[in-house]
Write a protein that holds these residues in place. Structure first.
Motif, PDB file in Angstrom:
ATOM      1  N   ASN A 126       0.804  -1.347  -0.005  1.00  0.00           N
ATOM      2  CA  ASN A 126      -0.007   0.066  -0.110  1.00  0.00           C
ATOM      3  C   ASN A 126       0.791   1.291  -0.051  1.00  0.00           C
ATOM      4  N   GLU A 127       1.937   1.575   0.802  1.00  0.00           N
ATOM      5  CA  GLU A 127       2.756   2.490   0.923  1.00  0.00           C
ATOM      6  C   GLU A 127       3.673   2.651  -0.539  1.00  0.00           C
ATOM      7  N   THR A 128       3.895   1.654  -1.058  1.00  0.00           N
ATOM      8  CA  THR A 128       4.348   1.618  -2.620  1.00  0.00           C
ATOM      9  C   THR A 128       3.680   2.164  -3.469  1.00  0.00           C
ATOM     10  N   ARG A 129       2.353   1.736  -3.463  1.00  0.00           N
ATOM     11  CA  ARG A 129       1.201   2.070  -4.262  1.00  0.00           C
ATOM     12  C   ARG A 129       1.062   3.611  -4.303  1.00  0.00           C
ATOM     13  N   GLU A 130       0.866   4.136  -2.980  1.00  0.00           N
ATOM     14  CA  GLU A 130       0.806   5.547  -2.716  1.00  0.00           C
ATOM     15  C   GLU A 130       2.158   6.522  -3.321  1.00  0.00           C
ATOM     16  N   LEU A 131       3.211   5.951  -2.945  1.00  0.00           N
ATOM     17  CA  LEU A 131       4.490   6.613  -3.583  1.00  0.00           C
ATOM     18  C   LEU A 131       4.299   6.888  -5.056  1.00  0.00           C
ATOM     19  N   ARG A 133       1.650   6.668  -7.071  1.00  0.00           N
ATOM     20  CA  ARG A 133       0.462   7.163  -7.424  1.00  0.00           C
ATOM     21  C   ARG A 133       0.849   8.665  -7.419  1.00  0.00           C
ATOM     22  N   SER A 134       1.379   9.126  -6.190  1.00  0.00           N
ATOM     23  CA  SER A 134       1.728  10.377  -5.873  1.00  0.00           C
ATOM     24  C   SER A 134       2.870  10.950  -7.072  1.00  0.00           C
TER      25      SER A 134
END
Length: 140
Positions: A126-131, A133-134
């Motif tokens: 999830n943290e990697t997806r957010e990174l 995505r940002s």
């Protein structure tokens, strides 16, 4: 901005991702082992089968050699050990399931994939997806 635990860092100056997960070492080790298997699968039948002993064992080595050759070609053509990637080189972040475990990889514009091997649990995914995505990289 970066995931220190996973060693994925975004360099704002040159708009690139730096991944420090030692995959380059694994990549070259796998390639070296495949090359050794190929060499052994050529040498073994030539020297041992000449004596007409262990004929079935020679066929096993030929199969191992062919499998290693296919794996080596796949590794070279479809995988990337790059530790630094510009955002313009990345097409998307992909998620795959392998034996019930989720894995992430970056799909590059040259058609290769860069596996993110240090990401193992749901929180890291999830943290990697957010990174990404940002950073404007789509998730597929």
């Amino acid at each position: 901005m970066g995931l220190k635990k996973m060693k994925i860092n975004y360099n704002e100056q040159d708009k690139s991702i730096e991944i420090n997960d030692e995959i380059k070492t694994q990549y070259w080790f796998i390639n070296a082992m495949a090359i050794l298997n190929i060499i052994n699968s050529i040498i073994f039948p030539v020297f041992v089968l000449e004596k007409k002993e262990f004929l079935w064992f020679g066929f096993i080595w030929i199969i191992i050699g062919l499998a290693s050759l296919v794996g080596l070609i796949y590794q070279i053509m479809k995988k990337s050990p790059a530790e630094k990637l510009k955002l313009t080189e990345i097409n998307s972040l992909t998620e795959k399931q392998f034996i019930g475990r989720k894995t992430l990889a970056l799909k590059l514009k040259n058609g290769k994939f860069r596996d993110l091997i240090t990401i193992k649990n749901e929180k890291d995914i999830n943290e990697t997806r957010e990174l990404f995505r940002s950073l404007g990289i789509k998730f597929t």
